[in-house]
Design a protein around this motif. Structure first.
Motif, mmCIF file in Angstrom:
data_model
loop_
_atom_site.group_PDB
_atom_site.id
_atom_site.type_symbol
_atom_site.label_atom_id
_atom_site.label_comp_id
_atom_site.label_asym_id
_atom_site.label_seq_id
_atom_site.Cartn_x
_atom_site.Cartn_y
_atom_site.Cartn_z
ATOM 1 N N PHE A 160 0.929 -1.117 -0.125
ATOM 2 C CA PHE A 160 -0.116 -0.159 -0.143
ATOM 3 C C PHE A 160 0.918 1.122 -0.077
ATOM 4 N N GLY A 161 1.833 1.298 0.801
ATOM 5 C CA GLY A 161 2.812 2.389 0.878
ATOM 6 C C GLY A 161 3.630 2.554 -0.471
ATOM 7 N N THR A 162 3.927 1.429 -0.965
ATOM 8 C CA THR A 162 4.673 1.590 -2.294
ATOM 9 C C THR A 162 3.747 2.057 -3.405
ATOM 10 N N ALA A 163 2.273 1.754 -3.455
ATOM 11 C CA ALA A 163 1.453 2.119 -4.291
ATOM 12 C C ALA A 163 1.133 3.732 -4.530
ATOM 13 N N LEU A 164 0.885 4.056 -2.948
ATOM 14 C CA LEU A 164 0.565 5.493 -2.386
ATOM 15 C C LEU A 164 1.755 6.385 -3.066
ATOM 16 N N ILE A 165 3.042 6.028 -2.829
ATOM 17 C CA ILE A 165 4.209 6.875 -3.202
ATOM 18 C C ILE A 165 4.450 6.685 -4.736
ATOM 19 N N GLY A 166 3.954 5.845 -5.334
ATOM 20 C CA GLY A 166 4.094 5.564 -6.842
ATOM 21 C C GLY A 166 3.028 6.509 -7.377
ATOM 22 N N ALA A 167 1.716 6.797 -6.735
ATOM 23 C CA ALA A 167 0.722 7.472 -7.322
ATOM 24 C C ALA A 167 0.796 9.017 -7.075
ATOM 25 N N ALA A 168 1.588 9.190 -6.021
ATOM 26 C CA ALA A 168 1.807 10.604 -5.661
ATOM 27 C C ALA A 168 3.187 10.994 -6.723
ATOM 28 N N ALA A 169 4.136 10.279 -6.921
ATOM 29 C CA ALA A 169 5.110 10.478 -7.647
ATOM 30 C C ALA A 169 4.588 10.766 -9.204
ATOM 31 N N TRP A 170 3.526 9.950 -9.612
ATOM 32 C CA TRP A 170 3.275 10.006 -10.953
ATOM 33 C C TRP A 170 2.295 11.263 -11.032
ATOM 34 N N HIS A 171 1.600 11.425 -10.196
ATOM 35 C CA HIS A 171 0.640 12.842 -10.081
ATOM 36 C C HIS A 171 1.622 14.042 -10.288
ATOM 37 N N LEU A 172 2.510 14.205 -9.452
ATOM 38 C CA LEU A 172 3.510 15.308 -9.669
ATOM 39 C C LEU A 172 4.416 15.324 -10.920
ATOM 40 N N ALA A 173 4.596 14.105 -11.692
ATOM 41 C CA ALA A 173 5.331 14.006 -12.686
ATOM 42 C C ALA A 173 4.456 14.582 -13.866
ATOM 43 N N ALA A 174 3.220 14.264 -13.946
ATOM 44 C CA ALA A 174 2.428 14.383 -14.969
ATOM 45 C C ALA A 174 1.674 16.076 -14.873
ATOM 46 N N VAL A 175 1.703 16.476 -13.608
ATOM 47 C CA VAL A 175 1.234 17.826 -13.493
ATOM 48 C C VAL A 175 2.401 18.637 -13.900
ATOM 49 N N SER A 176 3.580 18.293 -13.715
ATOM 50 C CA SER A 176 5.005 19.230 -14.029
ATOM 51 C C SER A 176 4.878 19.220 -15.398
ATOM 52 N N LEU A 177 4.949 18.015 -15.948
ATOM 53 C CA LEU A 177 5.030 17.935 -17.644
ATOM 54 C C LEU A 177 3.927 18.821 -18.492
ATOM 55 N N SER A 178 2.681 18.500 -17.690
ATOM 56 C CA SER A 178 1.859 19.475 -18.390
ATOM 57 C C SER A 178 1.969 21.001 -18.435
ATOM 58 N N VAL A 179 2.750 21.463 -17.568
ATOM 59 C CA VAL A 179 2.712 22.880 -17.615
ATOM 60 C C VAL A 179 4.178 23.224 -18.135
ATOM 61 N N ALA A 180 5.354 22.205 -18.173
ATOM 62 C CA ALA A 180 6.359 22.684 -18.489
ATOM 63 C C ALA A 180 6.502 22.848 -20.006
ATOM 64 N N PRO A 181 7.623 23.458 -20.356
ATOM 65 C CA PRO A 181 7.945 23.549 -21.957
ATOM 66 C C PRO A 181 7.946 22.183 -22.467
ATOM 67 N N PRO A 182 7.522 21.840 -23.884
ATOM 68 C CA PRO A 182 7.588 20.645 -24.442
ATOM 69 C C PRO A 182 8.911 20.207 -24.463
ATOM 70 N N ASN A 183 8.952 18.736 -24.118
ATOM 71 C CA ASN A 183 10.300 18.038 -23.836
ATOM 72 C C ASN A 183 10.305 16.614 -24.404
ATOM 73 N N SER A 184 11.066 16.056 -24.232
ATOM 74 C CA SER A 184 11.133 14.600 -24.961
ATOM 75 C C SER A 184 10.179 13.808 -24.085
ATOM 76 N N LEU A 185 10.027 13.639 -22.742
ATOM 77 C CA LEU A 185 8.869 13.105 -22.024
ATOM 78 C C LEU A 185 7.455 13.439 -22.393
ATOM 79 N N SER A 186 7.303 14.659 -22.663
ATOM 80 C CA SER A 186 5.590 15.305 -22.916
ATOM 81 C C SER A 186 5.314 14.591 -24.173
ATOM 82 N N ARG A 187 6.436 14.809 -25.013
ATOM 83 C CA ARG A 187 6.172 14.441 -26.178
ATOM 84 C C ARG A 187 5.778 12.820 -26.649
ATOM 85 N N HIS A 188 6.573 12.124 -25.748
ATOM 86 C CA HIS A 188 6.655 10.764 -25.752
ATOM 87 C C HIS A 188 5.035 9.985 -25.281
#
Length: 215
Positions: A23-51
């Motif tokens: 449960f702790g691993t899933a919670l940390i993974g979900a929080a990390a994915w949420h922060l990464a997705a939000v950051s990529l959505s507002v960041a300038p275009p890059n290789s990850l956001s294009r992929h």
């Protein structure tokens, strides 16, 4: 004197520890994915956001969309008039196709007279149309979210049309949009965009009873 508590501490079983760690691993993974997705959505275009554009869009829209125009909105460039007509059937099975009904006029009249309901309620139909066009233009080929926005637009229009049917069941809905460009002020520089009104007619949508339940 205090009596010493000689009870042994409660030990977690291996299965409980495994569940807790998972449960702790899933919670940390979900929080990390949420922060990464939000950051990529507002960041300038890059290789990850294009992929991974679709994964990011599915997570962010429509609930977590970042709208930077909230604090500096642009004035509208066009006046949008939304009209609708419906196909109905009565208790005897007779079918009828009605004429076009202007759904925008009551909102415009309420805004000009400062009547209730709130501005958000008055702009609900226009917001539904904006989201519909946004998702169909940018995410063509990925229909899941497009269907969600189409359902939102359909229910918003039906909310205004159902009270007019006098007991007849609505079986079909069609929307027509008229765009009238707002002329620029006299001091503005000349523009190459056309100032002619435009009309867009959407295809007929099938309407089922579940589409207007609770409206």
């Amino acid at each position: 004197m205090k009596q010493q508590d000689n009870r042994a501490p409660v030990a977690w079983s291996r299965s409980s520890m495994a569940v807790l760690v998972a449960f702790g691993t899933a919670l940390i993974g979900a929080a990390a994915w949420h922060l990464a997705a939000v950051s990529l959505s507002v960041a300038p275009p890059n290789s990850l956001s294009r992929h991974y554009p679709q994964w990011i869009a599915d997570h962010i829209h429509p609930e977590l969309e970042q709208n930077w125009k909230l604090f500096a909105p642009e004035p509208p460039q066009t006046n949008t008039e939304i009209e609708a007509r419906v196909r109905t059937v009565n208790g005897t099975g007779a079918r009828h196709t009605g004429g076009w009904t202007d759904l925008t006029a009551p909102d415009v009249a309420a805004l000009r007279s400062n009547l209730l309901p709130s501005r958000a309620d008055q702009d609900l139909l226009l917001y539904a149309w904006d989201y519909y066009t946004l998702w169909h233009d940018r995410l063509t080929g990925h229909p899941r979210q497009a269907r969600l926005m189409a359902a939102n637009l359909k229910r918003t229009a039906l909310q205004r049309l159902v009270p007019r049917q006098r007991g007849r069941q609505i079986t079909g809905l069609q929307l027509r949009l008229r765009f009238d460009p707002v002329p620029p002020p006299h001091w503005a520089s000349p523009t190459t965009t056309t100032n002619r009104p435009a009309t867009k007619v959407l295809p007929w949508w099938r309407v089922q009873s579940k589409d207007y339940q609770g409206l």
